[in-house]
Design an enzyme around this catalytic site. Sequence first.
Site, PDB file in Angstrom:
ATOM      1  N   ALA A  69     -25.169 -18.525  17.290  1.00 29.51           N
ATOM      2  CA  ALA A  69     -25.134 -17.781  18.637  1.00 29.51           C
ATOM      3  C   ALA A  69     -23.751 -17.328  18.688  1.00 29.51           C
ATOM      4  CB  ALA A  69     -25.612 -18.377  19.760  1.00 29.51           C
ATOM      5  N   GLY A 114     -27.757 -20.919  15.665  1.00 25.77           N
ATOM      6  CA  GLY A 114     -28.800 -19.997  15.934  1.00 25.77           C
ATOM      7  C   GLY A 114     -28.981 -19.399  14.507  1.00 25.77           C
ATOM      8  N   GLU A 117     -31.698 -21.401  12.721  1.00 24.92           N
ATOM      9  CA  GLU A 117     -32.889 -21.218  13.616  1.00 24.92           C
ATOM     10  C   GLU A 117     -33.475 -19.794  13.280  1.00 24.92           C
ATOM     11  OE1 GLU A 117     -30.709 -22.021  17.553  1.00 24.92           O
ATOM     12  OE2 GLU A 117     -32.778 -23.011  17.821  1.00 24.92           O
ATOM     13  N   GLU A 137     -25.030 -27.632  17.538  1.00 27.10           N
ATOM     14  CA  GLU A 137     -24.911 -27.292  19.069  1.00 27.10           C
ATOM     15  C   GLU A 137     -24.555 -28.468  19.875  1.00 27.10           C
ATOM     16  OE1 GLU A 137     -27.182 -26.196  17.102  1.00 27.10           O
ATOM     17  OE2 GLU A 137     -28.198 -24.277  17.846  1.00 27.10           O
TER      18      GLU A 137
HETATM   19  N1  CO8 Z   1     -19.461 -17.118  17.650  1.00 24.98           N
HETATM   20  C1  CO8 Z   1     -18.399 -16.229  17.798  1.00 24.98           C
HETATM   21  N2  CO8 Z   1     -17.313 -16.282  16.859  1.00 24.98           N
HETATM   22  C2  CO8 Z   1     -17.608 -17.175  15.660  1.00 24.98           C
HETATM   23  C3  CO8 Z   1     -18.826 -17.976  15.436  1.00 24.98           C
HETATM   24  C4  CO8 Z   1     -19.579 -17.944  16.471  1.00 24.98           C
HETATM   25  N3  CO8 Z   1     -20.871 -18.771  16.339  1.00 24.98           N
HETATM   26  N4  CO8 Z   1     -18.467 -18.555  14.121  1.00 24.98           N
HETATM   27  C5  CO8 Z   1     -17.512 -17.948  13.800  1.00 24.98           C
HETATM   28  N5  CO8 Z   1     -16.760 -17.193  14.606  1.00 24.98           N
HETATM   29  C6  CO8 Z   1     -15.673 -16.546  14.395  1.00 24.98           C
HETATM   30  C7  CO8 Z   1     -14.325 -17.092  14.556  1.00 24.98           C
HETATM   31  O1  CO8 Z   1     -14.057 -17.413  15.907  1.00 24.98           O
HETATM   32  C8  CO8 Z   1     -13.350 -16.245  13.925  1.00 24.98           C
HETATM   33  O2  CO8 Z   1     -12.783 -15.521  14.655  1.00 24.98           O
HETATM   34  P1  CO8 Z   1     -11.212 -15.013  14.364  1.00 24.98           P
HETATM   35  O3  CO8 Z   1     -10.954 -14.416  13.114  1.00 24.98           O
HETATM   36  O4  CO8 Z   1     -11.161 -14.001  15.406  1.00 24.98           O
HETATM   37  O5  CO8 Z   1     -10.527 -16.392  14.925  1.00 24.98           O
HETATM   38  C9  CO8 Z   1     -14.232 -15.556  12.566  1.00 24.98           C
HETATM   39  O6  CO8 Z   1     -15.497 -16.077  12.944  1.00 24.98           O
HETATM   40  C10 CO8 Z   1     -13.976 -16.365  11.381  1.00 24.98           C
HETATM   41  O7  CO8 Z   1     -14.320 -17.833  11.573  1.00 24.98           O
HETATM   42  P2  CO8 Z   1     -13.291 -19.136  11.119  1.00 24.98           P
HETATM   43  O8  CO8 Z   1     -12.005 -18.791  11.147  1.00 24.98           O
HETATM   44  O9  CO8 Z   1     -13.767 -20.147  12.202  1.00 24.98           O
HETATM   45  O10 CO8 Z   1     -14.047 -19.477   9.530  1.00 24.98           O
HETATM   46  P3  CO8 Z   1     -13.695 -20.647   8.697  1.00 24.98           P
HETATM   47  O11 CO8 Z   1     -14.061 -20.529   7.591  1.00 24.98           O
HETATM   48  O12 CO8 Z   1     -12.642 -21.560   9.339  1.00 24.98           O
HETATM   49  O13 CO8 Z   1     -15.113 -21.551   9.530  1.00 24.98           O
HETATM   50  C11 CO8 Z   1     -17.096 -22.028  10.424  1.00 24.98           C
HETATM   51  C12 CO8 Z   1     -16.299 -21.230   9.511  1.00 24.98           C
HETATM   52  C13 CO8 Z   1     -17.203 -23.495  10.218  1.00 24.98           C
HETATM   53  C14 CO8 Z   1     -18.609 -21.397  10.126  1.00 24.98           C
HETATM   54  C15 CO8 Z   1     -16.675 -21.837  11.565  1.00 24.98           C
HETATM   55  O14 CO8 Z   1     -16.426 -20.493  12.189  1.00 24.98           O
HETATM   56  C16 CO8 Z   1     -17.748 -22.406  13.045  1.00 24.98           C
HETATM   57  O15 CO8 Z   1     -17.500 -23.486  13.067  1.00 24.98           O
HETATM   58  N6  CO8 Z   1     -17.987 -21.557  13.508  1.00 24.98           N
HETATM   59  C17 CO8 Z   1     -19.223 -21.992  14.728  1.00 24.98           C
HETATM   60  C18 CO8 Z   1     -20.552 -22.501  14.406  1.00 24.98           C
HETATM   61  C19 CO8 Z   1     -21.168 -22.982  15.498  1.00 24.98           C
HETATM   62  O16 CO8 Z   1     -21.015 -23.922  16.115  1.00 24.98           O
HETATM   63  N7  CO8 Z   1     -22.354 -22.542  15.636  1.00 24.98           N
HETATM   64  C20 CO8 Z   1     -23.108 -22.775  16.540  1.00 24.98           C
HETATM   65  C21 CO8 Z   1     -23.232 -22.013  17.799  1.00 24.98           C
HETATM   66  S1  CO8 Z   1     -24.186 -22.466  18.930  1.00 24.98           S
HETATM   67  C22 CO8 Z   1     -25.910 -21.771  18.749  1.00 24.98           C
HETATM   68  O17 CO8 Z   1     -25.911 -21.061  17.686  1.00 24.98           O
HETATM   69  C23 CO8 Z   1     -26.774 -21.923  20.057  1.00 24.98           C
HETATM   70  C24 CO8 Z   1     -28.007 -21.229  19.510  1.00 24.98           C
HETATM   71  C25 CO8 Z   1     -29.085 -21.096  20.729  1.00 24.98           C
HETATM   72  C26 CO8 Z   1     -28.699 -20.393  21.696  1.00 24.98           C
HETATM   73  C27 CO8 Z   1     -29.425 -20.025  22.560  1.00 24.98           C
HETATM   74  C28 CO8 Z   1     -29.421 -18.932  23.877  1.00 24.98           C
HETATM   75  C29 CO8 Z   1     -28.554 -19.456  24.906  1.00 24.98           C
END
Ligand code: CO8
Length: 263
Positions: A69, A114, A117, A137
């Site tokens: 998400a 997400g 999921e 999460e």
């Molecule tokens: N949301 C928003 N932005 C994101 C997300 C995300 N989930 N994932 C990556 N991005 C963005 C980064 O912020 C970055 O942006 P910027 O270039 O502006 O800095 C860009 O994408 C590239 O990402 P990275 O530079 O971090 O790339 P890396 O190769 O270094 O890392 C990862 C890749 C490991 C995937 C890393 O981006 C990461 O950890 N992302 C988050 C993963 C995460 O925690 N996902 C779970 C989110 S919670 C969720 O999904 C809940 C679902 C249920 C919701 C229920 C409704 C309320």
Amino acid sequence: MGYENLENVRTETRDQILIVTIDRPKVLNALNAQTVEEIGRVFAEARGDEAVRAVIVTGGGEKAFVAGADINELARQSPISGKETSERGQFIFSQIERFPKPVIAAINGFALGGGCELALACHIRIASEKAQIGLPEVSLGIIPGYGGTQRMARLLGKGKALELICTGDRIGALEAEKIGLVNKVVAPEALLATAEEMAKKIASRSPVAVRAAIEAVNVGSEMGFEEGQFLEATLFGLLCASEDMKEGMAAFLEKRPAKFPGK
Ligand code: CO8
């Protein structure tokens, strides 16, 4: 029209296979509310679209299927909006799970939160060797909210699901295949072709039988064993009245390929 005016989702139909690409590569295809709605619109349209026999869901760009998400939106959720957002996503992902035609996730990279999921809601998962899958999460102080706690536990059993959900660990494609989280792992360049080949094979079978099979497994697995068997026998009986059954049996006896009317 469900396939038009989409900002974050691309669609393309090839050989009656609808390819749905989640396309926000700058944020690794993170699901903001708009993207979830667009996914919902595409599936609602595809449901009644006779030109579509199967669906493949994948991610745009090189790195990600869907990295979760959108954390920018998540960070602003209140208790009320958080519950509503979770319920809306659950509803749309359940439409995917109950979709009457096969839905294959082609997991081309990160499938986190997400994104994992979304893949779990699909009927079949094929992963690239580069895929990284997980439910991180708890590292953000939340739990999966798009059906992940329920689908992961049903797919893998409680023990493995709790390990993945409570550690928040990401696992690679081969580990995911070993535990049954994905059906198959292939080289990145073969991912879409493998998914399309499987989709075409399923699309060549009887559409009414495939639909009944999806329903029997989905609905039946939420019932007790005897009720599930009752559902199976009832659907079986129903198919005995179908034109597809007549064609399938006739084709076998006449030693020719079947041409199913889908009725
Ligand atoms: N949301 C928003 N932005 C994101 C997300 C995300 N989930 N994932 C990556 N991005 C963005 C980064 O912020 C970055 O942006 P910027 O270039 O502006 O800095 C860009 O994408 C590239 O990402 P990275 O530079 O971090 O790339 P890396 O190769 O270094 O890392 C990862 C890749 C490991 C995937 C890393 O981006 C990461 O950890 N992302 C988050 C993963 C995460 O925690 N996902 C779970 C989110 S919670 C969720 O999904 C809940 C679902 C249920 C919701 C229920 C409704 C309320």
